[in-house]
Enzyme design. Structure first.
Site, mmCIF file in Angstrom:
data_model
loop_
_atom_site.group_PDB
_atom_site.id
_atom_site.type_symbol
_atom_site.label_atom_id
_atom_site.label_comp_id
_atom_site.label_asym_id
_atom_site.label_seq_id
_atom_site.Cartn_x
_atom_site.Cartn_y
_atom_site.Cartn_z
ATOM 1 N N GLU A 77 8.580 15.466 -6.203
ATOM 2 C CA GLU A 77 7.554 14.449 -6.432
ATOM 3 C C GLU A 77 7.592 13.456 -5.287
ATOM 4 O O GLU A 77 8.629 12.837 -5.014
ATOM 5 C CB GLU A 77 7.758 13.731 -7.762
ATOM 6 C CG GLU A 77 6.670 12.702 -8.014
ATOM 7 C CD GLU A 77 6.596 12.214 -9.444
ATOM 8 O OE1 GLU A 77 5.679 11.426 -9.738
ATOM 9 O OE2 GLU A 77 7.448 12.612 -10.250
ATOM 10 N N ASP A 129 11.510 8.503 3.244
ATOM 11 C CA ASP A 129 10.253 9.133 3.608
ATOM 12 C C ASP A 129 10.302 10.615 3.239
ATOM 13 O O ASP A 129 11.043 11.399 3.838
ATOM 14 C CB ASP A 129 10.042 8.947 5.109
ATOM 15 C CG ASP A 129 8.670 9.407 5.583
ATOM 16 O OD1 ASP A 129 8.027 10.202 4.874
ATOM 17 O OD2 ASP A 129 8.248 8.966 6.665
ATOM 18 N N ASP A 152 -0.702 6.041 -2.074
ATOM 19 C CA ASP A 152 -1.380 4.874 -1.509
ATOM 20 C C ASP A 152 -2.765 5.295 -1.028
ATOM 21 O O ASP A 152 -2.900 6.187 -0.192
ATOM 22 C CB ASP A 152 -0.560 4.331 -0.339
ATOM 23 C CG ASP A 152 -0.981 2.932 0.079
ATOM 24 O OD1 ASP A 152 -2.200 2.650 0.049
ATOM 25 O OD2 ASP A 152 -0.104 2.133 0.438
ATOM 26 N N LYS A 156 -9.270 0.937 3.188
ATOM 27 C CA LYS A 156 -10.122 0.607 4.329
ATOM 28 C C LYS A 156 -10.355 1.845 5.183
ATOM 29 O O LYS A 156 -9.430 2.608 5.466
ATOM 30 C CB LYS A 156 -9.491 -0.507 5.166
ATOM 31 C CG LYS A 156 -9.389 -1.836 4.425
ATOM 32 C CD LYS A 156 -8.768 -2.909 5.296
ATOM 33 C CE LYS A 156 -8.672 -4.236 4.542
ATOM 34 N NZ LYS A 156 -8.048 -5.303 5.368
ATOM 35 N N ASP A 188 -7.114 7.789 -8.478
ATOM 36 C CA ASP A 188 -8.202 7.095 -9.172
ATOM 37 C C ASP A 188 -9.170 6.465 -8.172
ATOM 38 O O ASP A 188 -9.981 5.622 -8.543
ATOM 39 C CB ASP A 188 -7.661 6.031 -10.130
ATOM 40 C CG ASP A 188 -6.836 4.954 -9.432
ATOM 41 O OD1 ASP A 188 -6.414 5.178 -8.272
ATOM 42 O OD2 ASP A 188 -6.600 3.894 -10.045
ATOM 43 N N THR A 221 0.343 7.433 -16.775
ATOM 44 C CA THR A 221 1.232 6.311 -16.481
ATOM 45 C C THR A 221 0.600 4.997 -16.941
ATOM 46 O O THR A 221 -0.603 4.917 -17.187
ATOM 47 C CB THR A 221 1.520 6.226 -14.981
ATOM 48 O OG1 THR A 221 0.314 5.855 -14.298
ATOM 49 C CG2 THR A 221 2.029 7.555 -14.435
ATOM 50 N N PHE A 223 0.159 2.417 -15.061
ATOM 51 C CA PHE A 223 -0.770 2.068 -13.988
ATOM 52 C C PHE A 223 -2.099 2.795 -14.177
ATOM 53 O O PHE A 223 -3.171 2.215 -14.070
ATOM 54 C CB PHE A 223 -0.142 2.432 -12.644
ATOM 55 C CG PHE A 223 -1.095 2.391 -11.480
ATOM 56 C CD1 PHE A 223 -1.387 1.198 -10.847
ATOM 57 C CD2 PHE A 223 -1.706 3.552 -11.014
ATOM 58 C CE1 PHE A 223 -2.270 1.154 -9.766
ATOM 59 C CE2 PHE A 223 -2.584 3.524 -9.950
ATOM 60 C CZ PHE A 223 -2.859 2.323 -9.328
ATOM 61 N N GLU A 224 -2.014 4.087 -14.460
ATOM 62 C CA GLU A 224 -3.221 4.884 -14.649
ATOM 63 C C GLU A 224 -4.006 4.403 -15.859
ATOM 64 O O GLU A 224 -5.243 4.320 -15.816
ATOM 65 C CB GLU A 224 -2.833 6.350 -14.821
ATOM 66 C CG GLU A 224 -4.006 7.292 -15.012
ATOM 67 C CD GLU A 224 -3.552 8.726 -15.201
ATOM 68 O OE1 GLU A 224 -4.427 9.598 -15.386
ATOM 69 O OE2 GLU A 224 -2.329 8.982 -15.181
#
Length: 243
Positions: A77, A129, A152, A156, A188, A221, A223-224
């Site tokens: 993940e 990373d 992320d 922009k 999303d 989640t 957040f979701e």
């Protein structure tokens, strides 16, 4: 190991690739997360970059058998966030091992707390990373699945080149999957969903689902759910390695 934050400066302090796909962020740890980090990091955690907290290798390649203590399919993940999805999916899937990579210390501490509290033996948590780990230490054809949930979005337009789901990154991810393994992405952000759909469809070694609704095995989640409550559309794309 130290848990003051000094041991975790490597991600923010050095470049890992020409364009980083995540924001290096810092946040204070509360008492519970600090305790989780102190208690569970030595058992379940490792660093991609810090030689003081290494991952096991065999002939220079990540040794997942040594890492997990068994031979089992491995799910990677990328960006596990606060860890709820990783912990829930791993708990429901005990026959596979989950390797969660996260760049931000609060999320690492939160997931370690969940792993410890739930007694999950099939989760390991890496700091750093994920792309660098994949490039340098993950063997081709060694992963059963790769999950990229809500990366992320770099909203922009001038930053879109920093998005994780780019052709060259997808080529790398696909190369680390076994034939028949899956790359599962979710976002999303509508324009990022379209980019995910197009990039995965264009890879000649992948057979992609196109945009689909969340499958039952991927938990929602917090957040979701906040986004869903605000009416934000969520799309998944699932691709299988065919070549």
């Amino acid at each position: 190991m130290t848990t003051s934050g000094d041991a975790f400066r490597h991600v923010a302090a050095r470049p890992h690739e020409p364009l980083r796909t995540f924001h290096p962020r810092r946040a204070a740890l509360g008492r519970d997360r600090q305790e989780a980090l102190t208690r569970w990091w030595p058992r379940y955690g490792f660093s991609v970059h810090d030689p003081a907290s290494p991952f096991p290798t065999a002939d220079g390649v990540l040794d997942t058998r040594a890492l997990f203590g068994r031979e089992a399919p491995v799910v990677l993940e990328i960006g596990s966030g606060m860890g709820e999805t990783t912990a829930e999916m791993a708990a429901a899937d005990p026959d596979r091992d989950y390797l969660a990579l996260e760049a931000h210390l609060p999320g690492i501490a939160a997931l370690l707390g969940l792993v410890g509290a739930r007694g999950l033996t099939n989760v390991r948590v890496g700091h750093g990373d994920a792309l660098e780990l994949l490039r340098t230490a993950v063997a081709p054809g060694s992963l059963a699945a790769v999950h990229v949930f809500f990366p992320d979005p770099w909203p922009k337009a001038r930053h879109h080149k920093r998005r994780l789901v780019q052709p060259e990154h997808v080529e790398l991810l696909r190369s680390r999957l076994v034939v028949g393994g899956t790359l599962h992405c979710a976002t999303d952000w509508p324009d990022y969903a379209e980019q995910m759909r197009d990039v995965l469809a264009a890879d000649p070694g992948l057979l992609s689902s196109g945009l689909v609704d969340r499958p039952a095995h991927r938990p929602v989640t917090k957040f979701e759910q906040r986004g869903l409550d605000l009416g934000h559309p969520v799309h998944d794309v699932i691709a299988r390695r065919v070549a």
